[in-house]
Design a protein around this motif. Sequence first.
Motif, PDB file in Angstrom:
ATOM      1  N   MET A  98       1.007  -1.486   0.458  1.00 40.69           N
ATOM      2  CA  MET A  98       0.133  -0.082  -0.082  1.00 40.69           C
ATOM      3  C   MET A  98       0.967   1.138  -0.159  1.00 40.69           C
ATOM      4  SD  MET A  98      -2.527  -1.045   2.660  1.00 40.69           S
ATOM      5  CE  MET A  98      -4.275  -2.696   2.570  1.00 40.69           C
ATOM      6  N   GLY A  99       2.271   1.368   0.250  1.00 38.11           N
ATOM      7  CA  GLY A  99       2.568   2.362   0.395  1.00 38.11           C
ATOM      8  C   GLY A  99       3.525   2.210  -0.808  1.00 38.11           C
ATOM      9  N   TYR A 101       1.250   2.763  -3.676  1.00 37.43           N
ATOM     10  CA  TYR A 101       0.183   3.222  -4.033  1.00 37.43           C
ATOM     11  C   TYR A 101       0.419   5.195  -4.366  1.00 37.43           C
ATOM     12  CZ  TYR A 101      -1.957  -1.093  -4.246  1.00 37.43           C
ATOM     13  OH  TYR A 101      -1.836  -2.457  -3.895  1.00 37.43           O
ATOM     14  N   ARG A 102       0.540   5.587  -4.827  1.00 37.43           N
ATOM     15  CA  ARG A 102       0.850   7.216  -5.352  1.00 37.43           C
ATOM     16  C   ARG A 102      -0.040   8.157  -5.873  1.00 37.43           C
ATOM     17  NH1 ARG A 102       3.383   9.906  -0.908  1.00 37.43           N
ATOM     18  NH2 ARG A 102       5.272   9.255  -0.254  1.00 37.43           N
ATOM     19  N   PRO A 103      -0.324   8.965  -5.918  1.00 36.26           N
ATOM     20  CA  PRO A 103      -1.924   9.367  -6.483  1.00 36.26           C
ATOM     21  C   PRO A 103      -1.197   9.477  -8.267  1.00 36.26           C
ATOM     22  CG  PRO A 103      -0.740  10.600  -5.630  1.00 36.26           C
ATOM     23  CD  PRO A 103      -0.326   9.537  -5.241  1.00 36.26           C
ATOM     24  N   ARG A 105      -1.050   7.150 -10.595  1.00 37.51           N
ATOM     25  CA  ARG A 105      -0.375   5.353 -10.574  1.00 37.51           C
ATOM     26  C   ARG A 105      -1.461   4.740  -9.779  1.00 37.51           C
ATOM     27  NH1 ARG A 105       5.542   4.166  -8.578  1.00 37.51           N
ATOM     28  NH2 ARG A 105       3.967   1.448  -7.930  1.00 37.51           N
ATOM     29  N   LEU A 106      -2.931   5.315  -9.700  1.00 41.40           N
ATOM     30  CA  LEU A 106      -3.184   4.160  -8.835  1.00 41.40           C
ATOM     31  C   LEU A 106      -3.973   3.486  -9.692  1.00 41.40           C
ATOM     32  CD1 LEU A 106      -3.874   5.102  -6.220  1.00 41.40           C
ATOM     33  CD2 LEU A 106      -6.096   5.587  -7.133  1.00 41.40           C
ATOM     34  N   LEU A 107      -4.128   3.511 -10.593  1.00 42.00           N
ATOM     35  CA  LEU A 107      -4.892   2.353 -11.207  1.00 42.00           C
ATOM     36  C   LEU A 107      -3.825   1.203 -11.705  1.00 42.00           C
ATOM     37  CD1 LEU A 107      -7.696   4.409 -12.980  1.00 42.00           C
ATOM     38  CD2 LEU A 107      -7.443   2.916 -10.653  1.00 42.00           C
ATOM     39  N   ARG A 108      -2.682   1.514 -11.949  1.00 41.12           N
ATOM     40  CA  ARG A 108      -1.920   0.736 -12.506  1.00 41.12           C
ATOM     41  C   ARG A 108      -1.151   0.056 -12.210  1.00 41.12           C
ATOM     42  NH1 ARG A 108       3.481   4.040 -13.364  1.00 41.12           N
ATOM     43  NH2 ARG A 108       1.982   6.165 -14.184  1.00 41.12           N
ATOM     44  N   ARG A 109      -0.644  -1.161 -12.653  1.00 42.94           N
ATOM     45  CA  ARG A 109      -0.531  -2.747 -12.161  1.00 42.94           C
ATOM     46  C   ARG A 109       0.898  -2.253 -11.147  1.00 42.94           C
ATOM     47  NH1 ARG A 109      -2.293  -7.594 -13.231  1.00 42.94           N
ATOM     48  NH2 ARG A 109      -0.519  -8.752 -12.542  1.00 42.94           N
ATOM     49  N   LEU A 110       0.674  -2.833  -9.485  1.00 46.46           N
ATOM     50  CA  LEU A 110       1.874  -3.114  -9.092  1.00 46.46           C
ATOM     51  C   LEU A 110       3.368  -3.758 -10.109  1.00 46.46           C
ATOM     52  CD1 LEU A 110       1.066  -4.173  -5.763  1.00 46.46           C
ATOM     53  CD2 LEU A 110       1.711  -1.352  -6.470  1.00 46.46           C
TER      54      LEU A 110
ATOM     55  N   LEU B 157     -11.332  -1.901 -11.526  1.00 39.38           N
ATOM     56  CA  LEU B 157     -10.374  -1.034 -11.408  1.00 39.38           C
ATOM     57  C   LEU B 157      -9.941  -0.324  -9.924  1.00 39.38           C
ATOM     58  CD1 LEU B 157      -9.763   0.108 -13.963  1.00 39.38           C
ATOM     59  CD2 LEU B 157     -11.385   1.803 -13.908  1.00 39.38           C
ATOM     60  N   PHE B 158     -11.125  -0.410  -9.076  1.00 39.48           N
ATOM     61  CA  PHE B 158     -10.295   0.381  -8.487  1.00 39.48           C
ATOM     62  C   PHE B 158      -9.991  -0.022  -6.828  1.00 39.48           C
ATOM     63  CE2 PHE B 158     -12.018   3.820 -11.371  1.00 39.48           C
ATOM     64  CZ  PHE B 158     -11.515   4.819 -10.618  1.00 39.48           C
ATOM     65  N   ARG B 160      -7.472  -1.975  -5.422  1.00 41.64           N
ATOM     66  CA  ARG B 160      -6.669  -1.494  -4.559  1.00 41.64           C
ATOM     67  C   ARG B 160      -6.609   0.122  -4.105  1.00 41.64           C
ATOM     68  NH1 ARG B 160      -1.588  -1.957  -8.790  1.00 41.64           N
ATOM     69  NH2 ARG B 160      -1.844   0.053  -8.174  1.00 41.64           N
ATOM     70  N   ALA B 161      -7.363   0.700  -4.953  1.00 37.78           N
ATOM     71  CA  ALA B 161      -7.422   1.531  -4.164  1.00 37.78           C
ATOM     72  C   ALA B 161      -8.331   1.487  -2.845  1.00 37.78           C
ATOM     73  CB  ALA B 161      -7.713   2.941  -5.378  1.00 37.78           C
ATOM     74  N   THR B 164      -7.026   0.480   0.200  1.00 39.29           N
ATOM     75  CA  THR B 164      -5.909   0.668   0.821  1.00 39.29           C
ATOM     76  C   THR B 164      -6.747   1.807   1.363  1.00 39.29           C
ATOM     77  OG1 THR B 164      -4.405   1.183  -1.240  1.00 39.29           O
ATOM     78  CG2 THR B 164      -3.726   2.921   0.520  1.00 39.29           C
ATOM     79  N   PHE B 171      -3.844   6.812   6.018  1.00 36.70           N
ATOM     80  CA  PHE B 171      -2.636   6.939   5.196  1.00 36.70           C
ATOM     81  C   PHE B 171      -2.711   7.116   3.931  1.00 36.70           C
ATOM     82  CE2 PHE B 171       0.268   4.432   2.940  1.00 36.70           C
ATOM     83  CZ  PHE B 171       1.463   4.638   3.271  1.00 36.70           C
ATOM     84  N   ALA B 175      -0.698  10.301   1.700  1.00 37.77           N
ATOM     85  CA  ALA B 175       0.037   9.601   0.060  1.00 37.77           C
ATOM     86  C   ALA B 175      -0.260  10.463  -0.809  1.00 37.77           C
ATOM     87  CB  ALA B 175       0.187   8.035   0.208  1.00 37.77           C
ATOM     88  N   GLY B 176      -1.797  11.262  -0.155  1.00 38.10           N
ATOM     89  CA  GLY B 176      -1.623  11.858  -1.263  1.00 38.10           C
ATOM     90  C   GLY B 176      -3.001  11.577  -2.396  1.00 38.10           C
ATOM     91  N   LEU B 177      -3.557  10.262  -1.646  1.00 37.18           N
ATOM     92  CA  LEU B 177      -4.473   9.520  -2.218  1.00 37.18           C
ATOM     93  C   LEU B 177      -5.758  10.480  -2.800  1.00 37.18           C
ATOM     94  CD1 LEU B 177      -4.092   4.900  -1.946  1.00 37.18           C
ATOM     95  CD2 LEU B 177      -3.033   6.919  -3.853  1.00 37.18           C
ATOM     96  N   PRO B 178      -6.689  10.006  -4.009  1.00 36.84           N
ATOM     97  CA  PRO B 178      -7.910  11.619  -3.764  1.00 36.84           C
ATOM     98  C   PRO B 178      -9.184  10.256  -3.411  1.00 36.84           C
ATOM     99  CG  PRO B 178      -7.440  10.111  -5.971  1.00 36.84           C
ATOM    100  CD  PRO B 178      -6.112  10.125  -5.157  1.00 36.84           C
TER     101      PRO B 178
END
Lengths: 263, 430
Positions: A98-99, A101-103, A105-110, B157-158, B160-161, B164, B171, B175-178
Amino acid sequence: MSTAIETHNLTVSYHRKPVLWDIDFELPEGQLIGIIGPNGSGKTTLLKSIMGLIPPAGGYVKIFDQPLDEVRSRISYVPQRESVDWDFPVSVRDVVLMGRYRPGRLLRRLSAEDHAIAMESLRKTGMEEFAGRQISQLSGGQQQRVFIARALAQQADLYLMDEPFAGVDAASEQAILQLLADMKSEGKTVVMVHHDLQTVRQYFNWIVLLNTRLIACGPVESVLTEDNLRKAYGGQLTILSNVAHLAQQRDFPMREQAKKQKP
Amino acid sequence: MSAFWSDPNVQMVVLGVMLLGAGAGVTGVFTFVRKRALVGDAIAHSVLPGVCLAFLISGQKHPLWLLIGAVATGWLSLLTMDYITRNSKIKADAAIGVVLSVFFGLGILLLTAIQASGSGHQAGLDKFLFGKAASLTRQDVLVFGAAAGLILSVSALFFRAFSTMSFDREFAMSAGLPVKTLEFILATITVLAVATGIQAVGVVLMAALLITPAAAARFWTNNLVKMTLLAAIFGMVSGLFGAWISYQAPAMPTGPWIVILLTLIALFSVLAAPERGILARWQLQRNNAHKMLTENILKTFFQMEELHGKQLFSWEAILQKGHFREQELKKGLGQLRRRGLLAAPDVNGLWRLSSEGETESRRVVRLHRLWELYLSHKLGMAADHVHDSAEAMEHLLTPDMEKRLLEELEYPALDPHDSKIPYDHQPNGK
C-alpha cells in the motif's frame, strides 16, 4: 542546515476546541526529532496538521520550504498502530505494498520493482519472514514494524511517526532504533511523537516540547532543562484551557476571519 | 424444471439476477470491511421514495427512470446521514436510524398513494418491497445488467485503491490519494448496487444481499481478493436460487427466499469454516483437552517413578495419584498406547511407559519445573504460588520457548521446591 518543517503561528482546533495555540518552529533536516509533551498536549494533532489531515484554524505549515502538496511524495506518515482494524483481511506484504500507491499511479499494476521495494522495506524492519502472514496474527511490535515498512516503501525523505514505540516489545524496539540510526545516516529526517521521557535523550538529538503551546524547540540539551519540563508537565495553564473550553461551548472560531493564511 | 434452463427469456432473467447478486456481493465486501453495514441498510430503505417519485414524475415504469430515482434518493440519504453526524450532536448510529425510518416512511407513503390512485401501472411497484425476479422484463434485465456490469468493472479497476483506503483512510490521505473522490465512487457504486439489487430481493431485505455474502466469505479467507470473489459467488448462487423459486412458484416472494439461502450459506460458514468456524474451534479445544490429559498421565508416571523407583503400576495407583476420572484415564491410556508412548500391560494388567514415553514424560515435567523456576526467579513470585500456572503452561510451551527458558535460567538443576529438573542428557558441568 536546511529546514525540513516550518510552522508559522499554527493554530488547530478539534471540534471547535483549540488544541494547539500559535505553534511556531523550524525543524532541521537530517535529524531524529522527538515531539514530547504530557497527555492531551496536542502531539498527535500537531503531526496530523503537519500532514494536512486536520486543517489549521490559523497559520501555515511549510515542508522543505514549500506547501505540503508540492512535496507530498517526499513525506511519509506512520499513524498510531491502534488507528486501524488489524483484523482486516490482508497480509503483511499487502499492507507494505500500500506504500507503493501514489496519486497518478493508482490504477497501474504493481511492477516487479514495487514488489522488490516492499520486500526490501520488510527486510529493513526485520519482518521479511512474515511477508505472507495475515496481519491479525502479529504482535503489537510486529504490527508497528509493518507500519514502518509501509512508510519505508514510500521512499520519502521526511518521516512523521506517531508513537512507534508505544506498546512495543524489546526486540521490535531494538529493530526500530537500529533502523532510525540507519535512516539518520542516510540523511533522512524523522519526526516522532514520543511519550517516554526516560528514553528521550537516548533516542533523539532534537526536541519539540509541547503543551498545547510550544514550550521549547531545539537540540536536546538546550530543551530538556528542568525549567522547560516544569512548564510542560507542571499542570495546564488554567486560563488557557478555560478559554479553549469556552470557545468550544460558544462554537467560536479561532480567527476573526475564517480564511486561511497562505504560506 | 427443464424449461427453467432452456427458455431464452428465463436465461435472460437468470443472468440478470446473478449479475445483481454479484454486484451487491462485491460492493458489500467494502461496506462490510469498512464497518458500514447499517449504512447499507439505510440506503436500501431510502431508495423506495426515489422509485415512487420517479414513477409519479415520469408516469411510467421504465427501469431507467426507476433506477435514476432510486440512485437519487439513495445518494440523498447518504448525504443526509453525513450532514447530520458532522453538523449536530447526533451520533452516527442515531443518524442512520433517523434517515432509514424517515426515508422508508416517505416511500411507503408514496407507494400507498400510488396504489390508492388506481393508476394502471401500480401493481408492479410493490414488488420493490420484497423483490420478484421472474417479473423482470427484457428491458429491465438490460438496464440492470448494464448497471451490474458497471459496478463490477469499477470495483475491479479501483480494487487496490478501495482496499488501501478501507484499511487506513488517514494513511491513504497522507499519501495524497484522492480519498474523497474514491469515497464518492465507492458510495456511488454501492447506491447503484442497492438500487438494482432491490429488483431481486426488495427494499426491506436488501441489506442482507449486500452484507451477508461478505460476512460469510470472511470466514473462509484472510485475503481480500478471495473474499470478494467468494462474496460474488455467494451473491450469484442465491440470485440463481431466487430466480428459480420465482419461476417455480410465481406467488412466492423472491427476496425472502434469496435471503434464506444466503443465511444458510452464512450459517454453514460460521459452523464449518476452517480456523474461524465454530467446529474448527471446538476441534482445537478438543485437541487441547486430549493433549492435557495424555501429558498429565505421562507426568503421573514420572512422579510415581520418582517416588517408588522404576516399576510397573496398577490402574488404581495411576487413578489415585493423578486424580483422574475412570472414563478419562481409560481414554488417555488408549491414546498413549496408540502413539506408542505406553507399553502393553503385562499379564497382571500393570502399566509402564515405553522409552519414547519416558522421554516425553521428562519433557512435560521439565517444562513444569522450568516454568515454576522462571516465575519465582524472574517474576519474584513466592514458591508456593507458582504451581497452578505451571500446571497449564507445561502443555503450552513450545520447544523453542523451552530452549529460551533453559538459556535464560542457565540449565538449572533444581526447581523452586528443590525437585530435580529432569534432562534427557545431563548438561555439561551443571
